[in-house]
Design an enzyme around this catalytic site. Structure first.
Site, PDB file in Angstrom:
ATOM      1  N   TYR A  17      49.972  56.581  12.501  1.00  0.00           N
ATOM      2  CA  TYR A  17      50.615  56.936  13.820  1.00  0.00           C
ATOM      3  C   TYR A  17      52.122  56.648  13.546  1.00  0.00           C
ATOM      4  O   TYR A  17      52.830  57.523  14.063  1.00  0.00           O
ATOM      5  CB  TYR A  17      50.121  55.795  14.846  1.00  0.00           C
ATOM      6  CG  TYR A  17      50.971  55.954  16.181  1.00  0.00           C
ATOM      7  CD1 TYR A  17      50.841  56.816  17.148  1.00  0.00           C
ATOM      8  CD2 TYR A  17      51.790  54.916  16.176  1.00  0.00           C
ATOM      9  CE1 TYR A  17      51.431  57.081  18.141  1.00  0.00           C
ATOM     10  CE2 TYR A  17      52.635  54.938  17.591  1.00  0.00           C
ATOM     11  CZ  TYR A  17      52.571  55.944  18.421  1.00  0.00           C
ATOM     12  OH  TYR A  17      53.388  55.818  19.715  1.00  0.00           O
ATOM     13  N   GLU A  39      50.303  54.208  27.382  1.00  0.00           N
ATOM     14  CA  GLU A  39      51.282  53.007  27.285  1.00  0.00           C
ATOM     15  C   GLU A  39      50.911  52.096  28.370  1.00  0.00           C
ATOM     16  O   GLU A  39      51.363  50.823  28.270  1.00  0.00           O
ATOM     17  CB  GLU A  39      52.886  53.516  27.374  1.00  0.00           C
ATOM     18  CG  GLU A  39      53.178  54.333  26.149  1.00  0.00           C
ATOM     19  CD  GLU A  39      53.458  53.512  25.125  1.00  0.00           C
ATOM     20  OE1 GLU A  39      53.363  52.151  25.220  1.00  0.00           O
ATOM     21  OE2 GLU A  39      53.543  54.142  23.956  1.00  0.00           O
ATOM     22  N   TRP A  47      49.230  47.635  20.861  1.00  0.00           N
ATOM     23  CA  TRP A  47      49.251  49.215  20.687  1.00  0.00           C
ATOM     24  C   TRP A  47      48.234  49.420  19.742  1.00  0.00           C
ATOM     25  O   TRP A  47      47.627  50.606  20.019  1.00  0.00           O
ATOM     26  CB  TRP A  47      50.538  49.898  20.147  1.00  0.00           C
ATOM     27  CG  TRP A  47      50.642  51.389  20.196  1.00  0.00           C
ATOM     28  CD1 TRP A  47      51.045  52.019  19.094  1.00  0.00           C
ATOM     29  CD2 TRP A  47      50.353  52.140  21.243  1.00  0.00           C
ATOM     30  NE1 TRP A  47      50.694  53.479  19.515  1.00  0.00           N
ATOM     31  CE2 TRP A  47      50.512  53.361  21.002  1.00  0.00           C
ATOM     32  CE3 TRP A  47      50.058  51.966  22.668  1.00  0.00           C
ATOM     33  CZ2 TRP A  47      50.337  54.572  21.586  1.00  0.00           C
ATOM     34  CZ3 TRP A  47      50.135  53.081  23.600  1.00  0.00           C
ATOM     35  CH2 TRP A  47      50.093  54.434  22.976  1.00  0.00           C
TER      36      TRP A  47
END
Length: 192
Positions: A17, A39, A47
């Site tokens: 990522y 988010e 995350w």
């Protein structure tokens, strides 16, 4: 050895990522909406947790089709609450639906979510130059403004910290640290 931003650690998914997505400018409304929802879903979680569930989110939320999500009913909420592949939080699920409806309004007013968001940075990513992760802010005056405006337009789970993480993720700001191998590559994208 390749030097990366410290936050991505050693997890292969997190590194991928970081290396291929984080900070790369996005101008596609569907992907921008996806990041806005993810988010918000991340609030209070890592995350990495959301990255591991991202494909499940894409399936559960009809590949982040804003119009379809805006028309979700209580039956859809029940379906999502039963889906172990996503974060089963009623407030976050309701927020995704509410945000889809707000985004439809934004698209009607500005022509696209892209046009609305990128006007905050005059269409070009802000190039920061942080020597270390400790210096990277969690929010800024700009994320404060975006958060306030999104809330006024009916969005939830869009506090300033979430908005700044969103801005970093979609490339509105380049917050790769100076010693990261992606810093210059992402910076070069703003000149294209």
């Amino acid at each position: 050895m390749t030097k990366r931003c410290e936050w991505c650690g050693d997890d292969p998914l997190y590194r991928s990522y970081h290396d291929h997505e984080w900070g790369v400018p996005i101008h596609d409304d569907r992907r921008l909406f996806e990041f806005l929802i993810l988010e918000g879903a991340q609030a209070g979680l890592s995350w990495l947790t959301i990255l591991k569930k991202r494909e499940n989110y894409r399936k559960a939320f009809h590949n982040f089709d804003c119009e379809r999500i805006a028309s979700y009913t209580e039956a859809d909420v029940a379906r999502l609450l039963a889906d172990s592949g996503i974060v089963r939080n009623r407030l976050k699920i309701a927020s995704a639906i509410k945000n889809a409806r707000a985004v439809l309004g934004i698209q009607a007013e500005f022509g696209s979510l892209d046009a609305y968001l990128w006007r905050y940075v005059d269409g070009l990513p802000q190039q920061n130059a942080w020597p270390s992760l400790a210096e990277v802010p969690v929010k800024t005056a700009l994320s404060d403004m975006l958060s306030k405006d999104l809330k006024q337009r009916g969005c939830n789970f869009v506090g300033s910290t979430i908005c700044y993480a969103f801005m970093q993720a979609v490339g509105m700001v380049n917050d790769h640290t100076l010693d990261c191998f992606r810093y210059e590559a992402v910076k070069a994208l703003s000149r294209q």
